[in-house]
Motif scaffolding. Structure first.
Motif, PDB file in Angstrom:
ATOM      1  N   GLN A 121       0.814  -1.209   0.000  1.00  0.00           N
ATOM      2  CA  GLN A 121       0.000   0.000   0.000  1.00  0.00           C
ATOM      3  C   GLN A 121       0.856   1.271   0.000  1.00  0.00           C
ATOM      4  O   GLN A 121       0.458   2.296  -0.573  1.00  0.00           O
ATOM      5  CB  GLN A 121      -0.972   0.004   1.188  1.00  0.00           C
ATOM      6  CG  GLN A 121      -0.346   0.001   2.570  1.00  0.00           C
ATOM      7  CD  GLN A 121      -0.143  -1.387   3.123  1.00  0.00           C
ATOM      8  OE1 GLN A 121       0.189  -2.300   2.385  1.00  0.00           O
ATOM      9  NE2 GLN A 121      -0.352  -1.557   4.425  1.00  0.00           N
ATOM     10  N   GLU A 229      -2.762   5.750   9.997  1.00  0.00           N
ATOM     11  CA  GLU A 229      -3.377   6.373   8.823  1.00  0.00           C
ATOM     12  C   GLU A 229      -2.544   7.562   8.375  1.00  0.00           C
ATOM     13  O   GLU A 229      -2.202   8.431   9.171  1.00  0.00           O
ATOM     14  CB  GLU A 229      -4.794   6.829   9.141  1.00  0.00           C
ATOM     15  CG  GLU A 229      -5.522   7.420   7.937  1.00  0.00           C
ATOM     16  CD  GLU A 229      -6.962   7.773   8.241  1.00  0.00           C
ATOM     17  OE1 GLU A 229      -7.807   6.863   8.141  1.00  0.00           O
ATOM     18  OE2 GLU A 229      -7.227   8.931   8.591  1.00  0.00           O
ATOM     19  N   ASP A 242      -3.745   3.289   4.712  1.00  0.00           N
ATOM     20  CA  ASP A 242      -4.009   2.658   6.007  1.00  0.00           C
ATOM     21  C   ASP A 242      -3.530   1.213   5.933  1.00  0.00           C
ATOM     22  O   ASP A 242      -3.095   0.760   4.872  1.00  0.00           O
ATOM     23  CB  ASP A 242      -5.495   2.758   6.371  1.00  0.00           C
ATOM     24  CG  ASP A 242      -6.405   2.098   5.350  1.00  0.00           C
ATOM     25  OD1 ASP A 242      -6.219   0.895   5.090  1.00  0.00           O
ATOM     26  OD2 ASP A 242      -7.307   2.779   4.816  1.00  0.00           O
ATOM     27  N   GLY A 245      -4.992  -0.750   2.891  1.00  0.00           N
ATOM     28  CA  GLY A 245      -4.965  -0.335   1.502  1.00  0.00           C
ATOM     29  C   GLY A 245      -4.773   1.148   1.277  1.00  0.00           C
ATOM     30  O   GLY A 245      -4.274   1.870   2.149  1.00  0.00           O
ATOM     31  N   SER A 247      -6.656   4.752  -0.589  1.00  0.00           N
ATOM     32  CA  SER A 247      -7.815   5.429  -1.182  1.00  0.00           C
ATOM     33  C   SER A 247      -7.349   6.744  -1.790  1.00  0.00           C
ATOM     34  O   SER A 247      -6.472   7.418  -1.253  1.00  0.00           O
ATOM     35  CB  SER A 247      -8.893   5.712  -0.129  1.00  0.00           C
ATOM     36  OG  SER A 247      -9.388   4.520   0.427  1.00  0.00           O
ATOM     37  N   ARG A 251     -12.045   6.982  -3.120  1.00  0.00           N
ATOM     38  CA  ARG A 251     -12.208   5.768  -3.940  1.00  0.00           C
ATOM     39  C   ARG A 251     -11.091   4.783  -3.596  1.00  0.00           C
ATOM     40  O   ARG A 251      -9.914   5.119  -3.647  1.00  0.00           O
ATOM     41  CB  ARG A 251     -12.158   6.128  -5.423  1.00  0.00           C
ATOM     42  CG  ARG A 251     -12.255   4.932  -6.375  1.00  0.00           C
ATOM     43  CD  ARG A 251     -12.268   5.407  -7.820  1.00  0.00           C
ATOM     44  NE  ARG A 251     -11.060   6.130  -8.153  1.00  0.00           N
ATOM     45  CZ  ARG A 251      -9.931   5.573  -8.610  1.00  0.00           C
ATOM     46  NH1 ARG A 251      -9.866   4.246  -8.763  1.00  0.00           N
ATOM     47  NH2 ARG A 251      -8.886   6.316  -8.920  1.00  0.00           N
ATOM     48  N   ARG A 252     -11.475   3.570  -3.238  1.00  0.00           N
ATOM     49  CA  ARG A 252     -10.493   2.558  -2.872  1.00  0.00           C
ATOM     50  C   ARG A 252      -9.762   2.080  -4.123  1.00  0.00           C
ATOM     51  O   ARG A 252     -10.384   1.581  -5.068  1.00  0.00           O
ATOM     52  CB  ARG A 252     -11.185   1.384  -2.194  1.00  0.00           C
ATOM     53  CG  ARG A 252     -10.289   0.572  -1.265  1.00  0.00           C
ATOM     54  CD  ARG A 252      -9.827   1.372  -0.078  1.00  0.00           C
ATOM     55  NE  ARG A 252      -9.301   0.530   0.994  1.00  0.00           N
ATOM     56  CZ  ARG A 252      -8.597   1.013   1.993  1.00  0.00           C
ATOM     57  NH1 ARG A 252      -8.333   2.326   2.060  1.00  0.00           N
ATOM     58  NH2 ARG A 252      -8.155   0.216   2.939  1.00  0.00           N
ATOM     59  N   GLU A 255      -6.670  -2.899  -1.959  1.00  0.00           N
ATOM     60  CA  GLU A 255      -7.008  -3.568  -0.710  1.00  0.00           C
ATOM     61  C   GLU A 255      -5.950  -4.627  -0.432  1.00  0.00           C
ATOM     62  O   GLU A 255      -5.554  -5.376  -1.341  1.00  0.00           O
ATOM     63  CB  GLU A 255      -8.381  -4.249  -0.802  1.00  0.00           C
ATOM     64  CG  GLU A 255      -9.564  -3.284  -0.780  1.00  0.00           C
ATOM     65  CD  GLU A 255      -9.914  -2.820   0.636  1.00  0.00           C
ATOM     66  OE1 GLU A 255      -9.262  -3.290   1.600  1.00  0.00           O
ATOM     67  OE2 GLU A 255     -10.829  -2.009   0.769  1.00  0.00           O
TER      68      GLU A 255
END
Length: 313
Positions: A121, A229, A242, A245, A247, A251-252, A255
């Protein structure tokens, strides 16, 4: 390549589990001040438990130091003097001066263990930032739990740990901000808190003044509930990282399994070392420690900004 680990605590187990999945790397030998801990780790991963560091140096090509921070300098110097490459877990040293001595003694045999750069991530966030324009504001909230019953006693020893949460966790947060933003901290304004008479700070906050003009705001909290975060506000959108994942603009875009990623980040760091690919440089490891030192000086001065000590020429 034969891997040796000095230290058999939680991080050492992560290293061992990660190494198990790396082609060309075999955990060969483990040592710890507690022979029983070394034996348990070695048995689980098919390695040999050694009586002490010298046996690890003799039986490994790459040595990982997963020991109290104050032990990094001596063991790193001894490992490289024995002809081994050494991966020093963060922080590189308990002071910028200690880092300078480690770098001078170890040369190109030194690897800094900033595996936080190898989370999927975090790497995805760096790629996404390229399309969001100039970063305007950086915010990070992160916790750790000092009350965990399995916390080693040295975590609250200011000499062996080199400090509290700012040194233990803050070096990761500093490195993440610098790496994601492509910037260097030049000054810090910060504060620390040691509730209940703790010998080290267990919560802390800081503003990093970066050489790009951006400011990064870090908040570290002692909490039984884990959170981490990072939010970066840019000209063309806001990105959040986070443990699960990434964003962008709500919008993600990715994951992940946070716990699995923790081990995978160590594995990717090993793979990079074996392939000769970039990891955190010794100078970057030293800079994170120097930034924590400036943080402590600022806290002692009532929060006035303090310069980050520059690298030795």
């Amino acid at each position: 390549m034969r891997l040796g680990i000095i230290g058999a605590g939680e991080v050492a187990w992560r290293h061992a589990a990660a190494a198990e999945g790396v082609g060309g790397l075999t955990l060969a030998v483990v040592a710890d001040r507690d022979p029983g801990r070394a034996a348990r780790l070695a048995e689980r991963f098919g390695a040999r438990a050694a009586a002490g560091p010298d046996e690890v140096f003799a039986g490994a090509d790459l040595v990982v130091l997963a020991v109290p921070h104050a032990d990094h300098e001596e063991l790193a110097v001894r490992a490289t003097a024995a002809g081994r490459t050494v991966l020093v877990e963060k922080p590189l040293g308990v002071s910028a001066a200690a880092c300078d001595r480690i770098i001078a003694a170890c040369g190109d045999r030194l690897v800094v263990g900033q595996q936080g750069r190898f989370f999927a991530q975090v790497r995805a966030a760096r790629e996404e930032l390229a399309g969001l324009g100039r970063p305007l504001l950086y915010l990070e909230r992160r916790s750790t739990d000092y009350a965990r019953p399995d916390r080693p006693a040295w975590f609250t020893d200011p000499v062996r740990a080199g400090g509290g949460i700012a040194m233990l966790v803050g070096v990761h947060s500093i490195d993440r901000a610098a790496w994601l933003l492509g910037a260097r901290p030049v000054a810090v304004a910060g504060s620390v808190a040691a509730p209940g008479g703790s010998p080290v700070e267990t919560s802390a906050a800081a503003t990093l003044f970066l050489d790009t003009g951006v400011r990064a705001h870090l908040t570290l909290v002692d909490s039984p509930v884990f959170f981490h975060e990072t939010t970066i506000v840019c000209e063309r959108g806001t990105l959040t990282v986070d443990p699960a994942g990434v964003s962008v603009g709500g919008r993600r875009v990715l994951e992940v399994d946070g716990d699995r990623e923790y081990t995978l980040s160590f594995r990717r760091q090993y793979e990079a070392v074996l392939r000769g690919e970039p990891t955190a440089t010794p100078q970057e490891g030293r800079r994170a420690v120097a930034t924590v030192e400036a943080w402590y000086r600022s806290a002692a001065s009532g929060g006035r900004p303090q310069p980050v000590a520059s690298e030795a020429p």
